[in-house]
Design a protein around this motif. Structure first.
Motif, PDB file in Angstrom:
ATOM      1  N   GLU A 123       0.829  -1.209   0.000  1.00 38.20           N
ATOM      2  CA  GLU A 123       0.000   0.000   0.000  1.00 38.20           C
ATOM      3  C   GLU A 123       0.868   1.265   0.000  1.00 38.20           C
ATOM      4  OE1 GLU A 123      -3.014   1.671   3.240  1.00 38.20           O
ATOM      5  OE2 GLU A 123      -3.615  -0.299   2.465  1.00 38.20           O
ATOM      6  N   LEU A 124       1.898   1.289   0.831  1.00 39.52           N
ATOM      7  CA  LEU A 124       2.788   2.442   0.893  1.00 39.52           C
ATOM      8  C   LEU A 124       3.557   2.611  -0.423  1.00 39.52           C
ATOM      9  CD1 LEU A 124       4.055   4.771   2.496  1.00 39.52           C
ATOM     10  CD2 LEU A 124       5.764   3.128   3.323  1.00 39.52           C
ATOM     11  N   SER A 125       4.046   1.514  -0.974  1.00 35.63           N
ATOM     12  CA  SER A 125       4.772   1.574  -2.249  1.00 35.63           C
ATOM     13  C   SER A 125       3.889   2.132  -3.353  1.00 35.63           C
ATOM     14  CB  SER A 125       5.247   0.180  -2.662  1.00 35.63           C
ATOM     15  OG  SER A 125       6.106  -0.354  -1.707  1.00 35.63           O
ATOM     16  N   GLU A 126       2.673   1.634  -3.409  1.00 37.82           N
ATOM     17  CA  GLU A 126       1.733   2.093  -4.433  1.00 37.82           C
ATOM     18  C   GLU A 126       1.426   3.580  -4.263  1.00 37.82           C
ATOM     19  OE1 GLU A 126      -2.205   0.287  -6.511  1.00 37.82           O
ATOM     20  OE2 GLU A 126      -2.144   0.215  -4.319  1.00 37.82           O
ATOM     21  N   HIS A 127       1.259   3.990  -3.024  1.00 37.03           N
ATOM     22  CA  HIS A 127       0.937   5.387  -2.720  1.00 37.03           C
ATOM     23  C   HIS A 127       2.093   6.331  -3.077  1.00 37.03           C
ATOM     24  CE1 HIS A 127      -0.849   8.774  -0.614  1.00 37.03           C
ATOM     25  NE2 HIS A 127       0.285   8.923   0.050  1.00 37.03           N
ATOM     26  N   MET A 128       3.331   5.901  -2.825  1.00 39.19           N
ATOM     27  CA  MET A 128       4.486   6.778  -2.997  1.00 39.19           C
ATOM     28  C   MET A 128       5.173   6.670  -4.360  1.00 39.19           C
ATOM     29  SD  MET A 128       4.505   8.388  -0.160  1.00 39.19           S
ATOM     30  CE  MET A 128       6.073   9.218  -0.222  1.00 39.19           C
ATOM     31  N   CYS A 129       4.831   5.681  -5.144  1.00 38.17           N
ATOM     32  CA  CYS A 129       5.564   5.406  -6.380  1.00 38.17           C
ATOM     33  C   CYS A 129       5.567   6.592  -7.343  1.00 38.17           C
ATOM     34  CB  CYS A 129       4.990   4.168  -7.055  1.00 38.17           C
ATOM     35  SG  CYS A 129       6.102   3.456  -8.272  1.00 38.17           S
ATOM     36  N   ILE A 176      11.911  -0.592  -6.660  1.00 39.47           N
ATOM     37  CA  ILE A 176      11.465  -0.835  -5.287  1.00 39.47           C
ATOM     38  C   ILE A 176      12.020  -2.181  -4.847  1.00 39.47           C
ATOM     39  CG2 ILE A 176       9.472  -1.191  -3.774  1.00 39.47           C
ATOM     40  CD1 ILE A 176       7.831   0.497  -5.792  1.00 39.47           C
ATOM     41  N   ASN A 190       8.161   9.021  -9.977  1.00 36.44           N
ATOM     42  CA  ASN A 190       7.513   9.545 -11.183  1.00 36.44           C
ATOM     43  C   ASN A 190       7.174   8.398 -12.135  1.00 36.44           C
ATOM     44  OD1 ASN A 190       6.405  11.658 -12.628  1.00 36.44           O
ATOM     45  ND2 ASN A 190       8.254  11.943 -13.854  1.00 36.44           N
ATOM     46  N   LYS A 205       4.878   9.726  -6.747  1.00 32.95           N
ATOM     47  CA  LYS A 205       5.491  10.889  -6.102  1.00 32.95           C
ATOM     48  C   LYS A 205       7.016  10.772  -6.061  1.00 32.95           C
ATOM     49  CE  LYS A 205       5.559  13.351  -1.728  1.00 32.95           C
ATOM     50  NZ  LYS A 205       5.070  13.394  -0.356  1.00 32.95           N
ATOM     51  N   ASP A 206       7.524   9.621  -5.630  1.00 32.37           N
ATOM     52  CA  ASP A 206       8.969   9.455  -5.447  1.00 32.37           C
ATOM     53  C   ASP A 206       9.720   9.034  -6.709  1.00 32.37           C
ATOM     54  OD1 ASP A 206       8.668  10.155  -2.820  1.00 32.37           O
ATOM     55  OD2 ASP A 206       8.960   8.149  -2.020  1.00 32.37           O
TER      56      ASP A 206
END
Length: 109
Positions: A19-25, A101, A30, A27-28
Protein backbone atom coordinates in the motif's frame (compact mmCIF):
# COMPACT_ATOMS: atom_id res chain seq x y z
CA UNK A 1 -12.77 1.06 16.01
CA UNK A 2 -15.39 3.34 14.52
CA UNK A 3 -14.12 6.35 16.46
CA UNK A 4 -10.44 5.96 15.64
CA UNK A 5 -10.66 4.36 12.15
CA UNK A 6 -8.10 1.80 13.33
CA UNK A 7 -9.71 -0.86 11.17
CA UNK A 8 -9.45 1.17 7.95
CA UNK A 9 -5.76 0.55 7.23
CA UNK A 10 -3.71 -2.45 6.22
CA UNK A 11 -3.90 -5.56 8.32
CA UNK A 12 -0.42 -7.00 7.74
CA UNK A 13 3.13 -5.80 7.23
CA UNK A 14 3.14 -7.09 3.66
CA UNK A 15 -0.12 -5.39 2.71
CA UNK A 16 1.06 -2.16 4.38
CA UNK A 17 4.33 -2.33 2.41
CA UNK A 18 2.47 -2.74 -0.89
CA UNK A 19 0.00 0.00 0.00
CA UNK A 20 2.79 2.44 0.89
CA UNK A 21 4.77 1.57 -2.25
CA UNK A 22 1.73 2.09 -4.43
CA UNK A 23 0.94 5.39 -2.72
CA UNK A 24 4.49 6.78 -3.00
CA UNK A 25 5.56 5.41 -6.38
CA UNK A 26 4.37 8.25 -8.58
CA UNK A 27 5.49 10.89 -6.10
CA UNK A 28 8.97 9.46 -5.45
CA UNK A 29 9.76 7.68 -8.72
CA UNK A 30 7.51 9.55 -11.18
CA UNK A 31 6.37 6.11 -12.28
CA UNK A 32 3.05 4.28 -12.08
CA UNK A 33 3.24 1.44 -9.57
CA UNK A 34 2.23 -1.05 -12.27
CA UNK A 35 5.43 -0.19 -14.19
CA UNK A 36 7.87 -0.30 -11.27
CA UNK A 37 10.64 -2.90 -11.32
CA UNK A 38 10.26 -4.85 -8.08
CA UNK A 39 12.57 -7.11 -6.11
CA UNK A 40 12.26 -9.04 -2.86
CA UNK A 41 15.15 -10.30 -0.76
CA UNK A 42 14.09 -13.58 0.82
CA UNK A 43 11.59 -16.25 -0.19
CA UNK A 44 9.69 -17.26 2.93
CA UNK A 45 6.21 -16.69 4.26
CA UNK A 46 6.43 -12.90 4.20
CA UNK A 47 7.48 -12.98 0.56
CA UNK A 48 4.55 -15.25 -0.28
CA UNK A 49 2.18 -12.79 1.37
CA UNK A 50 3.89 -9.88 -0.36
CA UNK A 51 3.51 -11.52 -3.78
CA UNK A 52 -0.15 -12.20 -3.01
CA UNK A 53 -0.72 -8.48 -2.38
CA UNK A 54 1.36 -7.40 -5.38
CA UNK A 55 -0.50 -9.80 -7.69
CA UNK A 56 -3.83 -8.48 -6.41
CA UNK A 57 -2.68 -5.03 -7.58
CA UNK A 58 -1.97 -6.42 -11.05
CA UNK A 59 1.81 -6.59 -10.86
CA UNK A 60 3.08 -9.41 -13.00
CA UNK A 61 6.88 -9.34 -12.68
CA UNK A 62 9.20 -9.55 -9.68
CA UNK A 63 12.76 -10.63 -8.92
CA UNK A 64 13.41 -12.73 -5.83
CA UNK A 65 16.91 -12.84 -4.36
CA UNK A 66 17.53 -15.82 -2.11
CA UNK A 67 20.31 -18.03 -0.77
CA UNK A 68 18.92 -21.13 -2.51
CA UNK A 69 16.61 -22.02 -5.38
CA UNK A 70 14.07 -24.26 -3.60
CA UNK A 71 11.75 -21.70 -2.00
CA UNK A 72 11.70 -19.26 -4.93
CA UNK A 73 10.84 -22.19 -7.20
CA UNK A 74 7.93 -23.07 -4.91
CA UNK A 75 6.74 -19.47 -5.22
CA UNK A 76 6.93 -19.74 -9.01
CA UNK A 77 4.61 -22.75 -8.79
CA UNK A 78 2.23 -21.00 -6.39
CA UNK A 79 2.02 -17.87 -8.57
CA UNK A 80 1.95 -19.05 -12.20
CA UNK A 81 0.58 -15.69 -13.38
CA UNK A 82 3.54 -13.77 -11.95
CA UNK A 83 6.84 -13.75 -13.83
CA UNK A 84 9.28 -14.50 -10.99
CA UNK A 85 12.96 -14.12 -11.76
CA UNK A 86 15.10 -16.06 -9.29
CA UNK A 87 18.51 -14.63 -8.42
CA UNK A 88 20.92 -16.19 -5.96
CA UNK A 89 22.40 -13.99 -3.24
CA UNK A 90 25.61 -13.26 -5.12
CA UNK A 91 23.49 -11.28 -7.60
CA UNK A 92 21.89 -9.14 -4.88
CA UNK A 93 23.55 -5.83 -5.72
CA UNK A 94 22.92 -6.21 -9.44
CA UNK A 95 19.20 -6.76 -8.78
CA UNK A 96 19.03 -3.88 -6.31
CA UNK A 97 20.69 -1.59 -8.86
CA UNK A 98 18.12 -2.48 -11.52
CA UNK A 99 15.05 -2.27 -9.26
CA UNK A 100 12.82 0.68 -8.52
CA UNK A 101 11.46 -0.84 -5.29
CA UNK A 102 13.17 -3.46 -3.11
CA UNK A 103 11.40 -5.25 -0.26
CA UNK A 104 13.37 -7.16 2.34
CA UNK A 105 11.66 -10.17 3.84
CA UNK A 106 14.39 -12.32 5.26
CA UNK A 107 15.54 -13.53 8.64
CA UNK A 108 19.04 -14.07 7.26
CA UNK A 109 21.75 -11.97 8.93
Amino acid sequence: RSETAISKGSVSISSAAVELSEHMCMKDLNLPFSEARLAVVGAGTMTRLLITHLASRGLERIAIVNRSMARPMELQEQFPDVDIEIVLEDGLWDVVGKSDIVYTATSSP
